[in-house]
Design a protein around this motif. Structure first.
Motif, short mmCIF file in Angstrom:
data_model
loop_
_atom_site.label_atom_id
_atom_site.label_comp_id
_atom_site.label_asym_id
_atom_site.label_seq_id
_atom_site.Cartn_x
_atom_site.Cartn_y
_atom_site.Cartn_z
N SER A 42 0.72 -1.31 -0.04
CA SER A 42 0.11 0.05 0.02
C SER A 42 0.86 1.29 -0.11
N GLU A 43 1.95 1.10 0.62
CA GLU A 43 2.91 2.19 0.67
C GLU A 43 3.42 2.62 -0.77
N SER A 44 3.72 1.73 -1.63
CA SER A 44 4.41 1.96 -2.93
C SER A 44 3.42 2.09 -3.97
N SER A 45 2.17 1.59 -3.70
CA SER A 45 1.11 1.83 -4.85
C SER A 45 0.91 3.36 -4.96
N SER A 46 0.59 3.74 -6.28
CA SER A 46 0.14 4.89 -6.59
C SER A 46 -1.26 5.14 -6.19
N LEU A 47 -1.84 6.29 -6.09
CA LEU A 47 -3.24 6.75 -6.00
C LEU A 47 -3.91 6.14 -6.93
N TYR A 48 -3.58 6.27 -8.16
CA TYR A 48 -3.93 5.97 -9.59
C TYR A 48 -4.45 4.23 -9.36
N ASP A 49 -3.55 3.65 -8.99
CA ASP A 49 -3.87 2.24 -8.63
C ASP A 49 -4.74 1.84 -7.45
N VAL A 50 -4.55 2.44 -6.48
CA VAL A 50 -5.39 2.25 -5.18
C VAL A 50 -6.74 2.58 -5.36
N TRP A 52 -8.28 2.24 -8.12
CA TRP A 52 -8.81 1.27 -9.18
C TRP A 52 -8.99 -0.10 -8.33
N ASP A 53 -7.91 -0.33 -7.51
CA ASP A 53 -7.93 -1.66 -6.80
C ASP A 53 -9.15 -1.71 -5.97
N ASP A 54 -9.37 -0.74 -5.27
CA ASP A 54 -10.49 -0.77 -4.15
C ASP A 54 -11.92 -0.70 -5.06
N SER A 55 -12.00 -0.54 -6.12
CA SER A 55 -13.23 -0.51 -6.86
C SER A 55 -13.31 -1.66 -7.94
N GLN A 56 -12.34 -2.42 -8.15
CA GLN A 56 -12.38 -3.45 -9.30
C GLN A 56 -13.53 -4.41 -9.28
N ASP A 220 -7.31 14.26 0.01
CA ASP A 220 -8.04 13.64 1.02
C ASP A 220 -8.43 12.38 0.63
N GLU A 221 -7.56 11.28 0.75
CA GLU A 221 -7.77 9.94 0.12
C GLU A 221 -9.17 9.46 0.44
N SER A 222 -9.64 9.38 1.39
CA SER A 222 -10.93 9.03 1.79
C SER A 222 -11.91 9.68 0.89
N LYS A 223 -12.00 10.91 0.71
CA LYS A 223 -12.86 11.70 -0.14
C LYS A 223 -12.73 11.17 -1.62
N ALA A 224 -11.30 11.11 -2.08
CA ALA A 224 -11.11 10.58 -3.45
C ALA A 224 -11.58 9.24 -3.66
N LYS A 225 -11.44 8.17 -2.60
CA LYS A 225 -11.96 7.07 -2.96
C LYS A 225 -13.49 7.24 -2.94
N ASN A 226 -14.17 7.95 -2.08
CA ASN A 226 -15.64 8.05 -2.04
C ASN A 226 -16.19 8.33 -3.70
N ILE A 227 -15.48 9.55 -4.21
CA ILE A 227 -16.01 10.00 -5.53
C ILE A 227 -15.69 9.04 -6.58
N PHE A 228 -14.60 8.30 -6.38
CA PHE A 228 -14.02 7.19 -7.31
C PHE A 228 -14.99 6.24 -7.52
N GLN A 229 -15.47 5.70 -6.21
CA GLN A 229 -16.31 4.22 -6.47
C GLN A 229 -17.79 4.91 -6.62
N LYS A 230 -18.24 6.10 -6.00
CA LYS A 230 -19.69 6.86 -6.70
C LYS A 230 -19.41 6.45 -7.99
N HIS A 231 -18.59 7.07 -8.69
CA HIS A 231 -18.54 7.14 -10.16
C HIS A 231 -18.48 5.88 -10.98
N MET A 232 -17.73 4.96 -10.20
CA MET A 232 -17.70 3.52 -10.82
C MET A 232 -19.12 2.77 -10.67
#
Length: 242
Positions: A42-50, A52-56, A220-232
């Motif tokens: 998780s430390e080396s994964s880019s946000l771009y990958d994180v 996606w991984d959380d929403s695949q 804010d990565e929590s906010k980013a994840k929420n937005i990404f998952q919502k749009h997925m």
């Protein structure tokens, strides 16, 4: 609109409109193993990958929608695909309008400003092309489905956030459609083969990966994840309801 008979491939091909939603935003193919970074820490994964991984799981669920299954096996009626494409056009035009509005707003980060301008110019060029191709003055005569209306409203909501979150909001489209196209088993004899061929050519990290990583400390990565998952989920709902 005239119905196209299933036993007339030539006529059906004349009605099939290639998919518009995301092809203008990606330009070069990527290897199939790009879809997951689970082998990384998780430390080396880019946000771009994180993101996606959380929403695949949503991406895989999208592949199981009736619309895509029928497209793959050749039983999807042309009218259904045309309606899907009209909703595509509506999405394209409305997101272009939002990008235009963002492009004239103040932005202190040069790279984010350039990203918004680049995306606007790309979307605008393609929107003008498809409207002209299908003899549409604008998208006002297209009634959005509930799925697309809610999707556009979500973009409007993200407009209130810092501009970097709009990049996050755009990313599900760029990544999911590439993923869907690469995993659809459609042969060249299918009237829907162009959907696959036009959308499986892409390299969205070119536009998004470095941008997100350069501003990761501000996000804010929590906010980013929420937005990404919502749009997925909005993407999934679009395919599911088509």
């Amino acid at each position: 609109m005239q119905r196209v008979k299933k036993d007339s491939p030539a006529r059906m091909n004349s009605f099939v409109i290639f998919t518009l939603l995301c092809t203008w935003s990606v330009f070069a193919s990527s290897p199939r193993d790009k879809w997951t970074s689970k082998h990384c820490s998780s430390e080396s994964s880019s946000l771009y990958d994180v993101l996606w991984d959380d929403s695949q799981v949503i991406a895989d669920k999208t592949l199981e929608t009736d619309f895509l299954k029928q497209m793959a096996n050749g039983t999807l009626e042309a009218e259904r695909y045309i309606n899907f494409t009209l909703q595509d056009i509506y999405y394209l035009v409305k997101v272009t309008e939002l990008l235009k509005a963002l492009s004239i707003q103040p932005e202190t980060h040069t790279d984010i400003k350039q990203f918004i301008l680049d995306r606007y110019n790309s979307y605008k060029k393609f929107a003008d092309y498809v409207l002209n191709q299908y003899l549409l003055k604008n998208a006002d005569d297209i009634k959005p489905s509930t799925a697309i209306a809610e999707y556009i409203q979500s973009y409007n909501d993200v407009m209130k956030e810092d501009h970097i979150y709009f990049a996050v909001a755009l990313l599900p489209c760029a990544r999911l459609w590439l993923y869907v196209a690469e995993h659809l088993e459609i042969t060249k004899g299918s009237p829907y083969y162009r959907f696959k061929s036009e959308n499986e050519v892409g390299h969205p990290e070119k536009h998004y990966k470095d941008l997100l990583e350069n501003h990761r400390s501000e996000i804010d990565e929590s906010k980013a994840k929420n937005i990404f998952q919502k749009h997925m989920k909005h993407e999934y709902n679009f395919f599911r309801s088509s």
